[in-house]
Design an enzyme around this catalytic site. Structure first.
Site, PDB file in Angstrom:
ATOM      1  N   LEU A  47      41.813  -1.600  76.919  1.00 21.30           N
ATOM      2  CA  LEU A  47      42.888  -0.924  76.196  1.00 21.30           C
ATOM      3  C   LEU A  47      42.897   0.575  76.454  1.00 21.30           C
ATOM      4  O   LEU A  47      43.943   1.216  76.396  1.00 21.30           O
ATOM      5  CB  LEU A  47      42.751  -1.174  74.682  1.00 21.30           C
ATOM      6  CG  LEU A  47      42.896  -2.619  74.208  1.00 21.30           C
ATOM      7  CD1 LEU A  47      42.576  -2.711  72.714  1.00 21.30           C
ATOM      8  CD2 LEU A  47      44.295  -3.144  74.485  1.00 21.30           C
ATOM      9  N   GLY A  48      41.722   1.147  76.699  1.00 23.95           N
ATOM     10  CA  GLY A  48      41.656   2.590  76.902  1.00 23.95           C
ATOM     11  C   GLY A  48      40.293   3.007  77.404  1.00 23.95           C
ATOM     12  O   GLY A  48      39.318   2.244  77.359  1.00 23.95           O
ATOM     13  N   GLU A  49      40.238   4.238  77.904  1.00 23.31           N
ATOM     14  CA  GLU A  49      38.993   4.756  78.460  1.00 23.31           C
ATOM     15  C   GLU A  49      38.980   6.273  78.306  1.00 23.31           C
ATOM     16  O   GLU A  49      40.016   6.925  78.427  1.00 23.31           O
ATOM     17  CB  GLU A  49      38.889   4.393  79.942  1.00 23.31           C
ATOM     18  CG  GLU A  49      37.593   4.775  80.602  1.00 23.31           C
ATOM     19  CD  GLU A  49      37.516   4.296  82.042  1.00 23.31           C
ATOM     20  OE1 GLU A  49      36.402   4.326  82.592  1.00 23.31           O
ATOM     21  OE2 GLU A  49      38.561   3.906  82.604  1.00 23.31           O
ATOM     22  N   GLY A  50      37.809   6.824  78.014  1.00 18.46           N
ATOM     23  CA  GLY A  50      37.699   8.274  77.904  1.00 18.46           C
ATOM     24  C   GLY A  50      36.262   8.698  77.746  1.00 18.46           C
ATOM     25  O   GLY A  50      35.504   8.095  76.983  1.00 18.46           O
ATOM     26  N   GLY A  51      35.867   9.748  78.486  1.00 19.08           N
ATOM     27  CA  GLY A  51      34.490  10.222  78.378  1.00 19.08           C
ATOM     28  C   GLY A  51      33.507   9.140  78.773  1.00 19.08           C
ATOM     29  O   GLY A  51      33.579   8.575  79.867  1.00 19.08           O
ATOM     30  N   PHE A  52      32.589   8.829  77.853  1.00 20.69           N
ATOM     31  CA  PHE A  52      31.590   7.797  78.118  1.00 20.69           C
ATOM     32  C   PHE A  52      31.875   6.515  77.344  1.00 20.69           C
ATOM     33  O   PHE A  52      30.981   5.711  77.108  1.00 20.69           O
ATOM     34  CB  PHE A  52      30.181   8.320  77.764  1.00 20.69           C
ATOM     35  CG  PHE A  52      29.744   9.471  78.622  1.00 20.69           C
ATOM     36  CD1 PHE A  52      29.476   9.287  79.959  1.00 20.69           C
ATOM     37  CD2 PHE A  52      29.630  10.746  78.091  1.00 20.69           C
ATOM     38  CE1 PHE A  52      29.079  10.343  80.763  1.00 20.69           C
ATOM     39  CE2 PHE A  52      29.234  11.814  78.875  1.00 20.69           C
ATOM     40  CZ  PHE A  52      28.962  11.617  80.217  1.00 20.69           C
ATOM     41  N   VAL A 101      37.464   1.104  75.475  1.00 22.65           N
ATOM     42  CA  VAL A 101      37.913   0.228  74.396  1.00 22.65           C
ATOM     43  C   VAL A 101      38.561  -0.998  75.028  1.00 22.65           C
ATOM     44  O   VAL A 101      39.493  -0.874  75.830  1.00 22.65           O
ATOM     45  CB  VAL A 101      38.907   0.940  73.453  1.00 22.65           C
ATOM     46  CG1 VAL A 101      39.367  -0.028  72.354  1.00 22.65           C
ATOM     47  CG2 VAL A 101      38.270   2.176  72.832  1.00 22.65           C
ATOM     48  N   LYS A 159      34.936  -0.955  70.885  1.00 27.34           N
ATOM     49  CA  LYS A 159      34.602   0.331  71.499  1.00 27.34           C
ATOM     50  C   LYS A 159      33.184   0.253  72.040  1.00 27.34           C
ATOM     51  O   LYS A 159      32.256  -0.105  71.316  1.00 27.34           O
ATOM     52  CB  LYS A 159      34.730   1.469  70.479  1.00 27.34           C
ATOM     53  CG  LYS A 159      34.524   2.856  71.079  1.00 27.34           C
ATOM     54  CD  LYS A 159      34.867   3.960  70.082  1.00 27.34           C
ATOM     55  CE  LYS A 159      34.755   5.341  70.708  1.00 27.34           C
ATOM     56  NZ  LYS A 159      35.145   6.426  69.769  1.00 27.34           N
ATOM     57  N   ASP A 182      39.481  16.249  65.714  1.00 27.36           N
ATOM     58  CA  ASP A 182      40.313  15.833  66.857  1.00 27.36           C
ATOM     59  C   ASP A 182      41.494  14.998  66.365  1.00 27.36           C
ATOM     60  O   ASP A 182      41.777  13.921  66.903  1.00 27.36           O
ATOM     61  CB  ASP A 182      39.487  15.062  67.890  1.00 27.36           C
ATOM     62  CG  ASP A 182      40.199  14.961  69.246  1.00 27.36           C
ATOM     63  OD1 ASP A 182      41.069  15.813  69.520  1.00 27.36           O
ATOM     64  OD2 ASP A 182      39.878  14.037  70.016  1.00 27.36           O
TER      65      ASP A 182
END
Length: 319
Positions: free
Chosen positions: A35-40, A43, A58, A165
């Site tokens: 579903l998503g990706e970011g940093g380390f 999801v 996650k 954030d």
């Protein structure tokens, strides 16, 4: 059976056999898609192998003990902050131990609800393409619920917490448009006394890593060596989010997309309302009252909630 039919069955069988699984506290989930990706972290959409319910999983990769400490703190914040507008942690697990010398990592797994509608960012991008603004009362209602979630954090014991954030892509939407504040990986103590240049640099570096530029408050772009930071860092972000609820994006997204200096635009407090638009002067004034460059001039979240209630009553014709 013909050759084509047999080939299809073989492919289906291979898919079923190769279906990826992951266990969280002994409970097995099928991984459906990313579903998503970011940093380390990533999801994934997962399916409980027993109930067949869908969840968001996650998956945080920790390369060092410090990474693991931050990831486990996210789980603890989920447990401590129970609110209808903060996303619920359904389950969690820690797998392995990080070891930089041995090139080993640990994994923190967090099972969260899956919202098919996606994030507020997704919703606003769909509406921008269609040229369809949210109704003002809907804007105020959604914003009020998000403020209630933030107030829960700012009222936390033994010390207030700040999200640090808040942005449209960190708000999940249920089917009925109920907003859920998510991604507690950036959460920190809200009130800090900065008394040296090294402390100022550390906070500034953390903000650069964890707080998205178009929603980051002025005081976190250039942290002074002697200053007081409090929960009104989140209030600035809420002002940017309210603007986005009305006009699809943060007032500083266009600056970011052009490649110009977001820091300069934010610190100057320079933004405009697009014309024409369907929103009231009262709502514009609320945004302006929140987006104050000097944090001491910004309201606290409880004041914002009271103001929003007044605007909702006015819009609905209540006295």
């Amino acid at each position: 059976m013909n050759t084509a039919g047999l080939a299809i069955l073989i492919r289906m069988g291979n898919c079923l056999c190769a279906k990826k699984t992951i266990k969280v506290n002994g409970r097995q989930y099928y991984i459906r898609e990313q579903l998503g990706e970011g940093g380390f972290s990533t999801v994934n959409l997962v399916e409980d192998s027993s109930s067949h319910k869908l969840y968001a999983l996650k998956h945080i990769t920790c390369h060092a003990q410090s990474d693991q400490k931050v990831a486990l703190a996210e789980v603890e914040y989920h447990k401590a902050l129970s609110h209808p507008n903060i996303v619920e942690c359904i389950d969690s697990d820690l797998v392995g131990m990080p070891d930089l010398m041995g090139n080993r990592t640990s994994q923190v797994l967090i099972v969260l609800p899956y919202c098919q509608r996606g994030t507020l960012h997704d919703e606003l991008m769909r509406r921008q393409r269609a040229g369809s603004h949210l109704d003002e009362v809907v804007v105020l209602s959604m914003f009020r619920q998000i403020c209630e979630a933030v107030l829960c954090m700012h009222s936390a014991k033994p010390h207030p917490l700040a999200h640090r954030d808040i942005k449209t892509s960190n708000i999940l939407l249920k089917d009925d448009l109920t907003p859920l504040l998510m991604d507690l990986g950036s959460v920190a103590k809200a009130r800090l006394e900065i008394s040296s240049s090294s402390e100022a640099r550390k906070l500034q570096d953390e903000a650069a890593e964890r707080s998205s530029m178009p929603y980051r408050p002025p005081e976190l772009f250039n942290v002074e060596s002697h200053c007081h930071i409090d929960e009104r860092t989140d209030v600035w972000s809420l002002g940017c989010l309210l603007y986005a609820l009305c006009f699809f994006k943060s007032p500083f997204d266009a600056v970011y997309e052009r490649g110009d200096s977001v820091a300069l635009a934010v610190v100057s407090g320079s933004f405009k309302f697009p014309e024409p638009h369907p929103f009231s002067q009262d709502l514009q004034e609320l945004i302006e009252s929140i987006l104050k460059v000097n944090p001491d001039e910004r309201p606290y979240v409880d004041w914002i909630i009271n103001k929003v209630d007044q605007l909702i009553n006015k819009s609905s014709g209540a006295v």
